[in-house]
Design a protein around this motif. Structure first.
Motif, PDB file in Angstrom:
ATOM      1  N   LYS A  76       0.846  -1.190   0.000  1.00 37.73           N
ATOM      2  CA  LYS A  76       0.000   0.000   0.000  1.00 37.73           C
ATOM      3  C   LYS A  76       0.884   1.243   0.000  1.00 37.73           C
ATOM      4  N   GLY A  77       0.641   2.110  -0.947  1.00 38.85           N
ATOM      5  CA  GLY A  77       1.437   3.329  -1.066  1.00 38.85           C
ATOM      6  C   GLY A  77       2.716   3.132  -1.867  1.00 38.85           C
ATOM      7  N   THR A  78       3.099   1.879  -2.092  1.00 40.68           N
ATOM      8  CA  THR A  78       4.294   1.577  -2.886  1.00 40.68           C
ATOM      9  C   THR A  78       3.902   1.148  -4.295  1.00 40.68           C
ATOM     10  N   VAL A  79       2.901   0.291  -4.386  1.00 44.99           N
ATOM     11  CA  VAL A  79       2.377  -0.155  -5.690  1.00 44.99           C
ATOM     12  C   VAL A  79       1.167   0.724  -5.991  1.00 44.99           C
ATOM     13  N   ILE A 126      -2.756  -0.115  -6.595  1.00 43.78           N
ATOM     14  CA  ILE A 126      -3.634  -0.628  -5.549  1.00 43.78           C
ATOM     15  C   ILE A 126      -4.530   0.491  -5.020  1.00 43.78           C
ATOM     16  N   ARG A 127      -5.840   0.272  -5.104  1.00 43.85           N
ATOM     17  CA  ARG A 127      -6.808   1.226  -4.551  1.00 43.85           C
ATOM     18  C   ARG A 127      -7.135   0.872  -3.105  1.00 43.85           C
ATOM     19  N   GLU A 128      -7.300  -0.423  -2.849  1.00 41.94           N
ATOM     20  CA  GLU A 128      -7.556  -0.907  -1.494  1.00 41.94           C
ATOM     21  C   GLU A 128      -6.808  -2.216  -1.309  1.00 41.94           C
ATOM     22  N   VAL A 168      -6.958  -7.356  -2.913  1.00 39.03           N
ATOM     23  CA  VAL A 168      -6.496  -6.107  -3.518  1.00 39.03           C
ATOM     24  C   VAL A 168      -7.565  -5.650  -4.503  1.00 39.03           C
ATOM     25  N   ILE A 169      -7.862  -4.368  -4.496  1.00 38.85           N
ATOM     26  CA  ILE A 169      -8.773  -3.796  -5.480  1.00 38.85           C
ATOM     27  C   ILE A 169      -7.992  -2.834  -6.354  1.00 38.85           C
ATOM     28  N   VAL A 170      -8.155  -3.025  -7.673  1.00 43.54           N
ATOM     29  CA  VAL A 170      -7.545  -2.156  -8.678  1.00 43.54           C
ATOM     30  C   VAL A 170      -8.655  -1.635  -9.590  1.00 43.54           C
TER      31      VAL A 170
END
Length: 96
Positions: free
Chosen positions: A29-32, A35-37, A57-59
């Motif tokens: 999270k915050g790196t990729v 990724i939304r959630e 993971v939600i995209v």
């Protein structure tokens, strides 16, 4: 949007190992950026049927899923570690 769910059966499913895996997966999270959630759960009971870790993971779309899958941090850090740490994994991707 697409929901990507992966279940992992770990070679070592001790509490310490599960927490290490959870923290590693959450580090995306915050790196990729695709990724939304993200959510990671540790199985409560560790039965013969269960997997030890659930990753959700939600995209946004197919492009986001490919971007996530091909992201250097995902490939070189997370996937590399998870390949060594897990005995088995299963995945499902679906539109939400």
């Amino acid at each position: 949007m697409i929901k990507h769910i992966v279940f992992f059966k770990l070679a070592d499913n001790s509490e310490e190992s599960c927490k290490k895996v959870r923290d590693l997966l959450l580090s995306m999270k915050g790196t990729v950026e695709h990724i939304r959630e993200i959510e990671v759960g540790i199985d409560l009971y560790h039965t013969d049927r269960s997997f030890d870790i659930a990753l959700t993971v939600i995209v946004d779309d197919d492009e986001g899923l490919r971007g996530y899958a091909d992201h250097p941090y995902h490939l070189d850090v997370v996937k590399k570690y998870m390949t060594q740490a897990s005995e088995k994994s299963v995945v499902v991707d679906y539109i939400i």
